[in-house]
Design a protein around this motif. Structure first.
Motif, short mmCIF file in Angstrom:
data_model
loop_
_atom_site.label_atom_id
_atom_site.label_comp_id
_atom_site.label_asym_id
_atom_site.label_seq_id
_atom_site.Cartn_x
_atom_site.Cartn_y
_atom_site.Cartn_z
N ASN A 25 81.00 -24.72 60.29
CA ASN A 25 79.67 -24.47 60.83
C ASN A 25 79.37 -25.47 61.94
OD1 ASN A 25 78.85 -22.32 59.05
ND2 ASN A 25 78.76 -23.86 57.43
N SER A 26 78.72 -24.98 63.02
CA SER A 26 78.43 -25.84 64.17
C SER A 26 77.04 -26.46 64.09
CB SER A 26 78.56 -25.04 65.47
OG SER A 26 79.88 -24.59 65.65
N PHE A 27 76.07 -25.74 63.51
CA PHE A 27 74.68 -26.21 63.47
C PHE A 27 74.25 -26.52 62.04
CE2 PHE A 27 74.48 -24.18 67.62
CZ PHE A 27 73.66 -25.05 68.34
N GLY A 28 73.37 -27.53 61.92
CA GLY A 28 72.71 -27.83 60.66
C GLY A 28 71.24 -28.10 60.92
N ILE A 29 70.37 -27.38 60.23
CA ILE A 29 68.92 -27.55 60.40
C ILE A 29 68.35 -27.96 59.05
CG2 ILE A 29 66.75 -26.42 61.04
CD1 ILE A 29 68.39 -24.42 62.66
N ASP A 61 54.34 -47.81 51.48
CA ASP A 61 54.55 -46.48 50.88
C ASP A 61 54.08 -45.38 51.82
OD1 ASP A 61 55.51 -47.77 48.61
OD2 ASP A 61 53.53 -47.86 47.69
N ILE A 62 54.83 -45.20 52.89
CA ILE A 62 54.47 -44.24 53.94
C ILE A 62 55.34 -42.99 53.79
CG2 ILE A 62 54.30 -43.90 56.43
CD1 ILE A 62 54.24 -47.04 56.61
N PHE A 63 54.71 -41.85 53.54
CA PHE A 63 55.41 -40.58 53.38
C PHE A 63 55.15 -39.70 54.60
CE2 PHE A 63 54.74 -42.21 49.13
CZ PHE A 63 55.96 -41.98 48.50
N SER A 64 56.18 -38.99 55.04
CA SER A 64 56.03 -38.14 56.23
C SER A 64 57.03 -36.99 56.20
CB SER A 64 56.22 -38.98 57.49
OG SER A 64 57.46 -39.64 57.48
N PRO A 65 56.70 -35.87 56.86
CA PRO A 65 57.64 -34.76 56.99
C PRO A 65 58.47 -34.91 58.27
CG PRO A 65 55.50 -34.07 57.77
CD PRO A 65 55.35 -35.50 57.33
N ALA A 66 59.64 -34.28 58.29
CA ALA A 66 60.50 -34.35 59.47
C ALA A 66 61.38 -33.11 59.55
CB ALA A 66 61.36 -35.61 59.45
N LEU A 67 61.82 -32.83 60.77
CA LEU A 67 62.75 -31.73 61.04
C LEU A 67 63.94 -32.31 61.79
CD1 LEU A 67 63.29 -28.62 61.00
CD2 LEU A 67 62.23 -28.55 63.27
N ASP A 68 65.15 -31.99 61.31
CA ASP A 68 66.36 -32.55 61.91
C ASP A 68 67.31 -31.41 62.27
OD1 ASP A 68 68.04 -35.39 61.96
OD2 ASP A 68 69.33 -33.66 61.57
N VAL A 69 67.82 -31.43 63.50
CA VAL A 69 68.78 -30.43 63.97
C VAL A 69 70.04 -31.15 64.43
CG1 VAL A 69 69.25 -28.56 65.59
CG2 VAL A 69 66.93 -28.87 64.69
N ARG A 70 71.19 -30.73 63.93
CA ARG A 70 72.46 -31.36 64.30
C ARG A 70 73.45 -30.31 64.80
NH1 ARG A 70 73.37 -35.92 59.46
NH2 ARG A 70 71.28 -36.85 59.68
N TYR A 71 74.21 -30.71 65.84
CA TYR A 71 75.23 -29.82 66.43
C TYR A 71 76.56 -30.55 66.46
CZ TYR A 71 77.86 -27.16 69.87
OH TYR A 71 78.84 -26.45 70.50
N ARG A 72 77.57 -29.88 65.99
CA ARG A 72 78.91 -30.50 65.94
C ARG A 72 79.57 -30.41 67.30
NH1 ARG A 72 82.23 -30.98 60.89
NH2 ARG A 72 84.06 -32.12 61.56
N LEU A 79 75.99 -34.43 67.15
CA LEU A 79 74.80 -34.89 67.86
C LEU A 79 73.57 -34.32 67.18
CD1 LEU A 79 73.77 -36.46 70.36
CD2 LEU A 79 73.79 -34.29 71.61
N GLY A 80 72.57 -35.17 66.90
CA GLY A 80 71.38 -34.71 66.20
C GLY A 80 70.10 -35.16 66.87
#
Length: 238
Positions: A25-29, A61-72, A79-80
């Protein structure tokens, strides 16, 4: 120094291990839940007095949401880009004012709001297996932030924001649950800081039945996110 030792340890392991594909797989989201241990707020970052300039208080105690996209990019390199939203505040006695003939310390709600955008180059370790994928990365981040304060019905308006950049190092592990989905555990070391200039939205407020005049001038504040960051995510590979 401990970053270097960790890197040397992983490199030694790679010499004794074989390479495993990321199932082609090339992408990971991934959708991530992020926990940061602490951040520091400096209320007088440009004071001529070094003691006043270095005074800060800690938010924990800091909580947060995030979105991560990685490409092989290749067999060993990924690279992410990571987008996160952090919003943290807490009550703190840090503002002095006159009520009648007395100087009192007011309880206000201070905090910060920042959107980190981080670009990371990840190295995929050859000792990874079909189920466990090990990566280490490093990169640069841009931090678009502001300082927040609420006292009675008055808040802050942003006047000026300085460009804030920072570097980071991370180590992550993906455990493939089924073919296209994995659970990600990641630890990140970063130390970004930014300065902003703010002003009050109102010139006076009523606090405990007394009218208090707030300063008209804009003031500067510095925020330093200096704690360790731990990340838990669900990844879809395509």
């Amino acid at each position: 120094m401990h970053y270097l030792c960790l890197l040397i340890f992983f490199i030694i392991l790679t010499l004794k291990s074989s390479f495993a594909q990321f199932n082609n797989n090339s992408f990971g989201i991934s959708a991530n839940a992020v926990y940061t241990t602490s951040a520091e707020i400096f209320l007088n970052p440009n004071s001529s007095d070094p003691i006043v300039r270095n005074q800060s208080y800690t938010l924990e105690d800091i909580f947060s949401p995030a979105l991560d996209v990685r490409y092989r990019l290749s067999e060993h390199f990924i690279l992410g880009i990571n987008l996160e939203y952090i919003n943290k505040s807490a009550e703190a006695p840090n503002l002095t004012a006159f009520i009648g003939s007395q100087v009192v310390v007011l309880d206000v709600e201070d905090g910060f709001r920042v959107i980190p955008v981080e670009l990371t180059a990840h190295y995929f370790f050859p000792f990874s297996t079909q189920d466990f994928k090990f990566l280490m990365g490093g990169g640069i981040g841009y931090y678009r932030g502001e300082f927040t304060r609420k006292i009675s019905d008055a808040e802050l308006a942003l006047v000026e924001r300085k460009i804030a950049l920072g570097i980071h190092v991370s180590a992550s592990l993906d455990y493939l649950v089924i073919n296209n989905f994995s659970v990600r555990f990641e630890m990140k070391f970063r130390d970004p800081q930014y300065e902003v200039k703010s002003e009050y939205t109102k010139n006076e407020v009523v606090y405990q039945g007394e009218t208090i005049n707030l300063p008209d001038d804009a003031f500067e504040t510095k925020v330093n996110i200096d704690g360790l960051t731990f990340i838990l995510g669900i990844v879809y590979h395509l």
